[in-house]
Design an enzyme around this catalytic site. Structure first.
Site, PDB file in Angstrom:
ATOM      1  N   THR A  73      -4.459 -11.361   1.143  1.00  0.00           N
ATOM      2  CA  THR A  73      -3.416 -12.306   1.561  1.00  0.00           C
ATOM      3  C   THR A  73      -3.996 -13.596   2.132  1.00  0.00           C
ATOM      4  O   THR A  73      -3.428 -14.675   1.945  1.00  0.00           O
ATOM      5  CB  THR A  73      -2.536 -11.629   2.644  1.00  0.00           C
ATOM      6  OG1 THR A  73      -1.998 -10.440   2.074  1.00  0.00           O
ATOM      7  CG2 THR A  73      -1.394 -12.519   3.083  1.00  0.00           C
ATOM      8  N   CYS A  85      -5.823  13.115  13.510  1.00  0.00           N
ATOM      9  CA  CYS A  85      -5.518  12.277  14.685  1.00  0.00           C
ATOM     10  C   CYS A  85      -6.387  11.027  14.685  1.00  0.00           C
ATOM     11  O   CYS A  85      -7.506  11.042  14.187  1.00  0.00           O
ATOM     12  CB  CYS A  85      -5.763  13.062  15.978  1.00  0.00           C
ATOM     13  SG  CYS A  85      -4.723  14.508  16.117  1.00  0.00           S
TER      14      CYS A  85
HETATM   15  N1  ASP Z   1      -2.266  -6.121  -0.155  1.00  0.00           N
HETATM   16  C1  ASP Z   1      -3.080  -7.076   0.564  1.00  0.00           C
HETATM   17  C2  ASP Z   1      -4.526  -6.660   0.379  1.00  0.00           C
HETATM   18  O1  ASP Z   1      -4.969  -5.730   0.980  1.00  0.00           O
HETATM   19  C3  ASP Z   1      -2.705  -7.110   1.985  1.00  0.00           C
HETATM   20  C4  ASP Z   1      -3.546  -8.021   2.826  1.00  0.00           C
HETATM   21  O2  ASP Z   1      -4.308  -8.817   2.375  1.00  0.00           O
HETATM   22  O3  ASP Z   1      -3.404  -7.952   4.037  1.00  0.00           O
HETATM   23  O4  ASP Z   1      -5.205  -7.296  -0.394  1.00  0.00           O
END
Ligand code: ASP
Length: 344
Positions: free
Chosen positions: A16, A281
């Site tokens: 992202t 856990c």
């Molecule tokens: N689906 C994305 C990834 O892991 C989520 C992220 O980047 O936070 O590439």
């Protein structure tokens, strides 16, 4: 050997953090990472030499593979002398697996390898990516007494730097996405970045980097639940080629005492499979002597994974299976700390 200004290398794998909103369509798409300074101009203020290596194509980290880990290790290896530190931009979903894998692959690491990413794209207004990126740069460049402060594979997220192989992603919503239930943060950022020096591992200065690139993926995970089906469990434990089985057990390492289950584990171990007990856990350790239900597993030949995360156990097995054929050696190393992944 490099001299002069601090030099850092970004490895951009995707996730992202590397997305921007297309001004016309509004859709999120990966941006050319060569343009990182264009997207985060604040980075120029550090006055460092910043270079980047972009993996092509950038991937959602759910598509991460051991092949990409090997490539990351190779990029770090071939640039090791030219840079003071490395920042890996990575999706959050599998970041803990990648950071754990790299920690095992990079033996005697003397320089920072800091993973970071974001929950919101760099191009979005409320992004957490800028903070994460800027703090990661500061941490990767930090030096004390002529040594990097963090010669470790870490994950920086929100306001904490963790040892990568101690983390798991546990939150889909919060900017604080990672947990390190069994080890304190290596650093915390507020007005200042405060380092927890006594928690950092400092390798012997004279040891050179050794990069391990042989990973064996013939591993399965069995997460226990009440009502497991015998046929399904036997099929998994009997899968062709299987070399290691990670059992995610209850509490302090407990499992049902059904004779068929214990027999199945015992037979798997006798066939040469390394069976490792990890707790479901997030905090605490496996202790197979505490309850009868745990002791039976130990009697069947299942070894303890102590307080390792699942991510650390899986990637450590890939690394050890890639290095050794002797089951006893693998079992001995699984139960001791190689990169700070287990509490001694
Ligand atoms: N689906 C994305 C990834 O892991 C989520 C992220 O980047 O936070 O590439």
């Amino acid at each position: 050997m490099k001299t002069g200004k601090t030099s850092l290398l970004f490895l951009y794998t995707g996730g992202t953090i590397g997305m921007v909103q297309d001004p016309v369509t509004g859709v999120l798409k990966p941006f050319g990472f060569d343009n990182i300074l264009g997207e985060v101009p604040e980075l120029k203020k550090f006055g460092y030499n910043l270079s980047s290596y972009a993996f092509d194509p950038p991937i959602d980290s759910s598509d991460m593979t051991p092949g990409v880990w090997i490539k990351m290790a190779e990029v770090i290896e071939s640039n090791y002398d030219r840079f003071d530190g490395f920042i890996v931009l990575h999706g959050t979903d599998t970041m803990s697996y990648s950071a754990s894998a790299l920690s095992f692959m990079l033996e005697n690491l003397q320089k920072p390898v800091i993973f970071t990413g974001s929950q919101l794209p760099l191009g979005s207004l409320r992004t957490d990516g800028k903070e994460n990126l800027i703090s990661s740069v500061e941490i990767a460049a930090a030096v004390k007494n002529d040594r990097p402060v963090i010669p470790e594979v870490g994950i920086f997220f929100e306001n904490r730097l963790y040892r990568g192989n101690r983390t798991s992603k546990y939150n889909v919503e919060d900017f604080n996405a990672f947990i390190s239930g069994n080890y304190p943060p290596l650093a915390e950022s507020g007005v200042h970045i405060r380092y927890n020096y006594s928690a950092v591992r400092y390798p012997d200065k004279d040891l050179s980097l050794v990069v391990h690139k042989n990973l064996d993926t013939r591993i399965a995970i069995l997460k226990l639940f009440p009502g497991m089906n015998q046929q399904v469990v036997e099929a998994l434990a009997g899968a062709q080629g299987l070399r290691a089985l990670v059992l995610e057990t209850f509490g302090a390492g407990n499992a049902p005492g059904d004779p068929w289950f214990i027999r199945c584990m015992k037979e798997a171990v006798e066939r040469g499979i390394v069976a490792v007990n990890i707790t479901q856990c997030r905090i605490g350790s496996v202790s197979m002597g505490t309850y009868e239900t745990g002791r039976r597993l130990a009697d069947a030949g299942v070894i303890t994974g102590l307080d390792m995360t699942l991510e650390a156990a899986v990637t450590k097995l890939m690394f050890l299976l890639g290095m050794h054929t002797d089951k006893k050696k693998i079992e001995a190393q699984m139960q001791k700390s190689l990169r700070g992944e287990i509490t001694d």
